[in-house]
Design a protein around this motif. Structure first.
Motif, PDB file in Angstrom:
ATOM      1  N   ILE A 141       0.873  -1.173   0.000  1.00  0.00           N
ATOM      2  CA  ILE A 141       0.000   0.000   0.000  1.00  0.00           C
ATOM      3  C   ILE A 141       0.910   1.223   0.000  1.00  0.00           C
ATOM      4  O   ILE A 141       1.506   1.567   1.020  1.00  0.00           O
ATOM      5  N   PRO A 142       1.090   1.887  -1.140  1.00  0.00           N
ATOM      6  CA  PRO A 142       2.056   2.981  -1.231  1.00  0.00           C
ATOM      7  C   PRO A 142       1.482   4.315  -0.758  1.00  0.00           C
ATOM      8  O   PRO A 142       0.276   4.550  -0.795  1.00  0.00           O
ATOM      9  N   HIS A 143       2.379   5.180  -0.308  1.00  0.00           N
ATOM     10  CA  HIS A 143       2.025   6.548   0.068  1.00  0.00           C
ATOM     11  C   HIS A 143       3.243   7.425  -0.171  1.00  0.00           C
ATOM     12  O   HIS A 143       4.363   6.935  -0.337  1.00  0.00           O
ATOM     13  N   SER A 144       3.041   8.710  -0.153  1.00  0.00           N
ATOM     14  CA  SER A 144       4.134   9.624  -0.455  1.00  0.00           C
ATOM     15  C   SER A 144       5.257   9.564   0.580  1.00  0.00           C
ATOM     16  O   SER A 144       6.425   9.757   0.249  1.00  0.00           O
ATOM     17  N   PHE A 145       4.923   9.292   1.843  1.00  0.00           N
ATOM     18  CA  PHE A 145       5.971   9.248   2.872  1.00  0.00           C
ATOM     19  C   PHE A 145       6.085   7.888   3.547  1.00  0.00           C
ATOM     20  O   PHE A 145       6.999   7.655   4.331  1.00  0.00           O
ATOM     21  N   LEU A 146       5.174   6.947   3.244  1.00  0.00           N
ATOM     22  CA  LEU A 146       5.185   5.651   3.909  1.00  0.00           C
ATOM     23  C   LEU A 146       4.599   4.592   2.987  1.00  0.00           C
ATOM     24  O   LEU A 146       3.538   4.791   2.404  1.00  0.00           O
ATOM     25  N   ASP A 147       5.312   3.460   2.868  1.00  0.00           N
ATOM     26  CA  ASP A 147       4.768   2.289   2.180  1.00  0.00           C
ATOM     27  C   ASP A 147       4.550   1.191   3.208  1.00  0.00           C
ATOM     28  O   ASP A 147       5.397   0.968   4.083  1.00  0.00           O
ATOM     29  N   LEU A 148       3.425   0.491   3.091  1.00  0.00           N
ATOM     30  CA  LEU A 148       3.128  -0.633   3.976  1.00  0.00           C
ATOM     31  C   LEU A 148       3.146  -1.913   3.150  1.00  0.00           C
ATOM     32  O   LEU A 148       2.393  -2.051   2.188  1.00  0.00           O
ATOM     33  N   ASP A 149       4.041  -2.837   3.503  1.00  0.00           N
ATOM     34  CA  ASP A 149       4.146  -4.131   2.825  1.00  0.00           C
ATOM     35  C   ASP A 149       3.559  -5.210   3.728  1.00  0.00           C
ATOM     36  O   ASP A 149       3.926  -5.308   4.904  1.00  0.00           O
ATOM     37  N   VAL A 150       2.686  -6.025   3.189  1.00  0.00           N
ATOM     38  CA  VAL A 150       2.129  -7.175   3.906  1.00  0.00           C
ATOM     39  C   VAL A 150       2.484  -8.420   3.107  1.00  0.00           C
ATOM     40  O   VAL A 150       2.277  -8.454   1.888  1.00  0.00           O
ATOM     41  N   ARG A 151       3.022  -9.455   3.769  1.00  0.00           N
ATOM     42  CA  ARG A 151       3.500 -10.622   3.046  1.00  0.00           C
ATOM     43  C   ARG A 151       3.037 -11.928   3.701  1.00  0.00           C
ATOM     44  O   ARG A 151       2.844 -12.004   4.904  1.00  0.00           O
ATOM     45  N   ILE A 152       2.890 -12.930   2.861  1.00  0.00           N
ATOM     46  CA  ILE A 152       2.682 -14.309   3.283  1.00  0.00           C
ATOM     47  C   ILE A 152       3.858 -15.107   2.750  1.00  0.00           C
ATOM     48  O   ILE A 152       4.213 -14.997   1.572  1.00  0.00           O
ATOM     49  N   ALA A 153       4.464 -15.939   3.622  1.00  0.00           N
ATOM     50  CA  ALA A 153       5.745 -16.544   3.286  1.00  0.00           C
ATOM     51  C   ALA A 153       5.697 -18.067   3.392  1.00  0.00           C
ATOM     52  O   ALA A 153       5.102 -18.629   4.311  1.00  0.00           O
TER      53      ALA A 153
END
Length: 255
Positions: A141-153
């Motif tokens: 989920i991108p943003h101008s000052f912060l990206d949030l990555d969610v992963r399944i491994a």
């Protein structure tokens, strides 16, 4: 005839008024190539932090056959990489090493209680060492000052159960009564987990990130027990390894 001429004149006037009123200017932005949306196409970083053993792995109950007697430890995330296939979706690879001390005092405590005529001593120089190499499906989920990555491994877990030496002395005489060595054992098995990174854009291509991951796998160790320097016995010990990792790191956005 005059009526037809009058109708024709009115039609010419109306047509001229419509042509004059119509706006023939191009809509804003049309007629020019659309500017592509700009976002990074990947990330490569590394980090470290605290690791917390969960479930049986962190249990110190001698009645629990799967107790790992693991204390809180640390982890090093050598590779935290993903490549975006689109704005929101990508694939990645993580390689992490974690270590947990084995609480030998808790391990021998029941023997002290049961055999009060003996004094037990546990010696353990090495920790539990766990490596995980995981392939991730990543949602960003991108943003101008912060990206949030969610992963399944999904991937491979590599576990090293440490060597443990237990000695027992007669309390009254100090005579060595028992020498018991559990040799180091190494196993590999299927692992799975999930996690998230909150990546703060501190510079143009540099991110500071906070990471949180859950990892679990189940394996069976073939432990060699050596009693009093001569008697050897093989034992299968089932162990569920489960942990949460919380840490920080730095990395580069790949543009």
């Amino acid at each position: 005839m005059r009526i037809l001429r009058l109708i024709g004149l009115l039609l010419l006037i109306l047509t001229g008024w419509q042509l004059k009123a119509q706006d023939f200017s191009l809509p804003k932005g049309e007629g020019q190539p659309a500017s592509p949306e700009i976002h990074d196409f990947g990330f490569f970083g590394a980090g470290a932090g605290i690791a917390f053993p969960l479930g049986s792995f962190g249990s110190k109950d001698y009645l629990n056959n799967g107790a790992g007697y693991a204390d809180e430890g640390y982890f090093i995330n050598f590779i935290n990489f993903h490549h975006r296939l689109s704005k929101h979706y990508g694939i990645g690879v993580n390689w992490t090493r974690s270590a947990f001390n084995l609480d030998e005092d808790q391990y021998i405590s029941p023997y002290d209680d049961f055999y009060q005529e003996l004094t037990f001593l546990g010696i353990n120089d090495d920790p539990w060492v766990l490596h995980s190499v995981m392939v991730n499906g990543v949602v960003t989920i991108p943003h101008s000052f912060l990206d949030l990555d969610v992963r399944i491994a999904l991937g491979l877990g590599h576990a090293v159960r440490p060597k443990l030496t237990i000695t027992a002395f007669e309390t009254s005489t100090g005579y060595l009564a028992i020498d018991w060595v559990q040799e180091q054992s190494v196993m590999n098995d299927f692992a799975w987990g999930f996690g998230t990174d909150a990546r703060f854009h501190v510079l143009k291509d540099l991110d500071f990130f906070i990471t949180l991951d859950y990892l679990r796998f189940h394996t069976t160790f073939n432990v060699q027990n050596v009693y009093n320097f001569s008697s050897i016995e093989q034992e299968k010990m089932k162990q569920t390894i489960e942990m949460i990792q919380l840490g920080v790191g730095f990395g580069y956005r790949l543009n």
